[in-house]
Design a protein around this motif. Structure first.
Motif, mmCIF file in Angstrom:
data_model
loop_
_atom_site.group_PDB
_atom_site.id
_atom_site.type_symbol
_atom_site.label_atom_id
_atom_site.label_comp_id
_atom_site.label_asym_id
_atom_site.label_seq_id
_atom_site.Cartn_x
_atom_site.Cartn_y
_atom_site.Cartn_z
ATOM 1 N N ILE A 18 0.863 -1.181 0.000
ATOM 2 C CA ILE A 18 0.000 0.000 0.000
ATOM 3 C C ILE A 18 0.898 1.229 0.000
ATOM 4 N N LEU A 19 0.696 2.104 -0.972
ATOM 5 C CA LEU A 19 1.444 3.355 -1.063
ATOM 6 C C LEU A 19 0.464 4.522 -1.075
ATOM 7 N N LYS A 20 0.681 5.500 -0.222
ATOM 8 C CA LYS A 20 -0.176 6.692 -0.244
ATOM 9 C C LYS A 20 0.308 7.604 -1.369
ATOM 10 N N LEU A 21 -0.602 7.969 -2.278
ATOM 11 C CA LEU A 21 -0.255 8.793 -3.430
ATOM 12 C C LEU A 21 -0.487 10.275 -3.152
ATOM 13 N N ALA A 22 -1.595 10.590 -2.500
ATOM 14 C CA ALA A 22 -1.910 12.003 -2.238
ATOM 15 C C ALA A 22 -2.808 12.117 -1.022
#
Length: 114
Positions: free
Chosen positions: A110-114
């Motif tokens: 899981i990567l937070k983009l914005a």
């Protein structure tokens, strides 16, 4: 793994920042910050299997992600999370059990983009 149940993750490689929390072993990741997230998962199943990526218990796509004849089943999606806390799980989308490779080789990124 039994039908209609979530995949349990037994480890955590890295978690930087406070965007989400996860304490293994668990089937649930809790997202703590609103925003857009890139979610990538791979489930190594031994036969035909369908999996849903769920947000607060509801599948995010109209049809499950499918792997046949021994997988793996993989998906990569961008998820918008407007309210928190929000839970995320990968769930066996069938009433019948899915045979995973010794409950190993299932990954979730899981990567937070914005």
């Amino acid at each position: 793994m039994p039908g209609n149940t979530a995949v349990v993750f037994n480890g955590l490689l890295a978690n930087s920042g406070g965007a989400f929390t996860f304490t293994p072993p668990s089937a649930t990741v809790t997202i703590n910050e609103a925003g857009a997230y890139l979610v990538n998962f791979t489930v190594h199943n031994q036969g035909n299997a369908d999996f849903n990526l769920t947000i607060n218990g509801a599948p995010i796509t109209p049809a499950p992600f499918t792997g046949n004849g021994g997988g793996p089943t993989s998906a990569e999606v961008i998820v918008s999370v407007p309210t928190v806390p929000t839970t995320l799980q990968i769930v066996n989308a069938n009433a019948t059990p899915a045979q995973l490779h010794n409950l190993l080789n299932t990954t979730l990124t899981i990567l937070k983009l914005a």
